[in-house]
Design a protein around this motif. Sequence first.
Motif, PDB file in Angstrom:
ATOM      1  N   LEU A 110       7.345  19.247   3.795  1.00  0.00           N
ATOM      2  CA  LEU A 110       7.233  18.058   4.644  1.00  0.00           C
ATOM      3  C   LEU A 110       6.026  17.216   4.250  1.00  0.00           C
ATOM      4  N   ALA A 111       4.905  17.862   3.927  1.00  0.00           N
ATOM      5  CA  ALA A 111       3.708  17.125   3.508  1.00  0.00           C
ATOM      6  C   ALA A 111       3.973  16.364   2.212  1.00  0.00           C
ATOM      7  N   GLU A 112       4.705  16.994   1.279  1.00  0.00           N
ATOM      8  CA  GLU A 112       5.054  16.320   0.030  1.00  0.00           C
ATOM      9  C   GLU A 112       5.937  15.103   0.299  1.00  0.00           C
ATOM     10  N   ALA A 113       6.918  15.270   1.177  1.00  0.00           N
ATOM     11  CA  ALA A 113       7.809  14.157   1.507  1.00  0.00           C
ATOM     12  C   ALA A 113       7.043  13.037   2.193  1.00  0.00           C
ATOM     13  N   GLU A 114       6.132  13.399   3.096  1.00  0.00           N
ATOM     14  CA  GLU A 114       5.337  12.392   3.788  1.00  0.00           C
ATOM     15  C   GLU A 114       4.473  11.613   2.800  1.00  0.00           C
ATOM     16  N   ALA A 115       3.888  12.318   1.828  1.00  0.00           N
ATOM     17  CA  ALA A 115       3.062  11.644   0.826  1.00  0.00           C
ATOM     18  C   ALA A 115       3.897  10.658   0.009  1.00  0.00           C
ATOM     19  N   LYS A 116       5.124  11.041  -0.307  1.00  0.00           N
ATOM     20  CA  LYS A 116       5.998  10.141  -1.066  1.00  0.00           C
ATOM     21  C   LYS A 116       6.360   8.910  -0.251  1.00  0.00           C
ATOM     22  N   VAL A 117       6.652   9.114   1.022  1.00  0.00           N
ATOM     23  CA  VAL A 117       6.991   7.982   1.885  1.00  0.00           C
ATOM     24  C   VAL A 117       5.790   7.051   2.030  1.00  0.00           C
ATOM     25  N   GLN A 118       4.604   7.619   2.202  1.00  0.00           N
ATOM     26  CA  GLN A 118       3.402   6.802   2.346  1.00  0.00           C
ATOM     27  C   GLN A 118       3.055   6.069   1.053  1.00  0.00           C
ATOM     28  N   ALA A 119       3.588   6.571  -0.062  1.00  0.00           N
ATOM     29  CA  ALA A 119       3.304   5.941  -1.347  1.00  0.00           C
ATOM     30  C   ALA A 119       4.133   4.686  -1.575  1.00  0.00           C
ATOM     31  N   ILE A 120       5.105   4.431  -0.717  1.00  0.00           N
ATOM     32  CA  ILE A 120       5.919   3.228  -0.871  1.00  0.00           C
ATOM     33  C   ILE A 120       5.052   2.027  -0.482  1.00  0.00           C
ATOM     34  N   VAL A 121       4.930   1.122  -1.404  1.00  0.00           N
ATOM     35  CA  VAL A 121       4.104  -0.060  -1.164  1.00  0.00           C
ATOM     36  C   VAL A 121       4.918  -1.315  -1.423  1.00  0.00           C
ATOM     37  N   GLU A 122       4.602  -2.367  -0.712  1.00  0.00           N
ATOM     38  CA  GLU A 122       5.259  -3.649  -0.940  1.00  0.00           C
ATOM     39  C   GLU A 122       4.643  -4.324  -2.155  1.00  0.00           C
ATOM     40  N   GLY A 123       5.465  -4.656  -3.105  1.00  0.00           N
ATOM     41  CA  GLY A 123       5.021  -5.405  -4.267  1.00  0.00           C
ATOM     42  C   GLY A 123       5.709  -6.754  -4.286  1.00  0.00           C
ATOM     43  N   SER A 124       5.348  -7.583  -5.252  1.00  0.00           N
ATOM     44  CA  SER A 124       5.958  -8.901  -5.333  1.00  0.00           C
ATOM     45  C   SER A 124       7.463  -8.806  -5.586  1.00  0.00           C
ATOM     46  N   GLY A 125       7.900  -7.711  -6.211  1.00  0.00           N
ATOM     47  CA  GLY A 125       9.317  -7.509  -6.489  1.00  0.00           C
ATOM     48  C   GLY A 125      10.012  -6.684  -5.428  1.00  0.00           C
ATOM     49  N   GLY A 126       9.352  -6.429  -4.322  1.00  0.00           N
ATOM     50  CA  GLY A 126       9.929  -5.605  -3.264  1.00  0.00           C
ATOM     51  C   GLY A 126       9.249  -4.248  -3.230  1.00  0.00           C
ATOM     52  N   PRO A 127       9.753  -3.344  -2.411  1.00  0.00           N
ATOM     53  CA  PRO A 127       9.116  -2.010  -2.287  1.00  0.00           C
ATOM     54  C   PRO A 127       9.168  -1.258  -3.604  1.00  0.00           C
ATOM     55  N   THR A 128       8.104  -0.593  -3.929  1.00  0.00           N
ATOM     56  CA  THR A 128       8.047   0.256  -5.111  1.00  0.00           C
ATOM     57  C   THR A 128       7.393   1.567  -4.716  1.00  0.00           C
ATOM     58  N   LEU A 129       7.577   2.560  -5.557  1.00  0.00           N
ATOM     59  CA  LEU A 129       6.995   3.873  -5.302  1.00  0.00           C
ATOM     60  C   LEU A 129       5.882   4.081  -6.317  1.00  0.00           C
ATOM     61  N   ARG A 130       4.672   4.286  -5.808  1.00  0.00           N
ATOM     62  CA  ARG A 130       3.566   4.552  -6.723  1.00  0.00           C
ATOM     63  C   ARG A 130       3.474   6.058  -6.925  1.00  0.00           C
ATOM     64  N   ASP A 131       2.826   6.475  -8.006  1.00  0.00           N
ATOM     65  CA  ASP A 131       2.695   7.896  -8.317  1.00  0.00           C
ATOM     66  C   ASP A 131       1.866   8.591  -7.255  1.00  0.00           C
ATOM     67  N   VAL A 132       2.286   9.822  -6.916  1.00  0.00           N
ATOM     68  CA  VAL A 132       1.585  10.653  -5.949  1.00  0.00           C
ATOM     69  C   VAL A 132       1.268  11.968  -6.649  1.00  0.00           C
ATOM     70  N   GLU A 133       0.060  12.445  -6.484  1.00  0.00           N
ATOM     71  CA  GLU A 133      -0.320  13.718  -7.104  1.00  0.00           C
ATOM     72  C   GLU A 133       0.150  14.870  -6.274  1.00  0.00           C
TER      73      GLU A 133
END
Length: 77
Positions: A54-77
């Motif tokens: 669940l913590a891994e999934a939460e980190a991935k969800v929190q990594a979603i950021v709004e970019g100029s091209g729409g939502p993107t997923l940034r790398d999570v360690e």
Amino acid sequence: MAVQRELGSLSFEDALQELEEIVRSLEAGKGSLAQAIGDYERGAALRQHCERKLAEAEAKVQAIVEGSGGPTLRDVE
């Protein structure tokens, strides 16, 4: 250590299902005391595994950021 490796291969859903089965068995009072203790230990390990997943999934969800091209997923360690 073998239990941890086995747990690592379980999906969240499979681990949660096994944990639910253990809880039902413990609540029903089935089996011997030794079996109940073993089940409790396995259940504790499964709970920790589910919390990590669940913590891994939460980190991935929190990594979603709004970019100029729409939502993107940034790398999570």
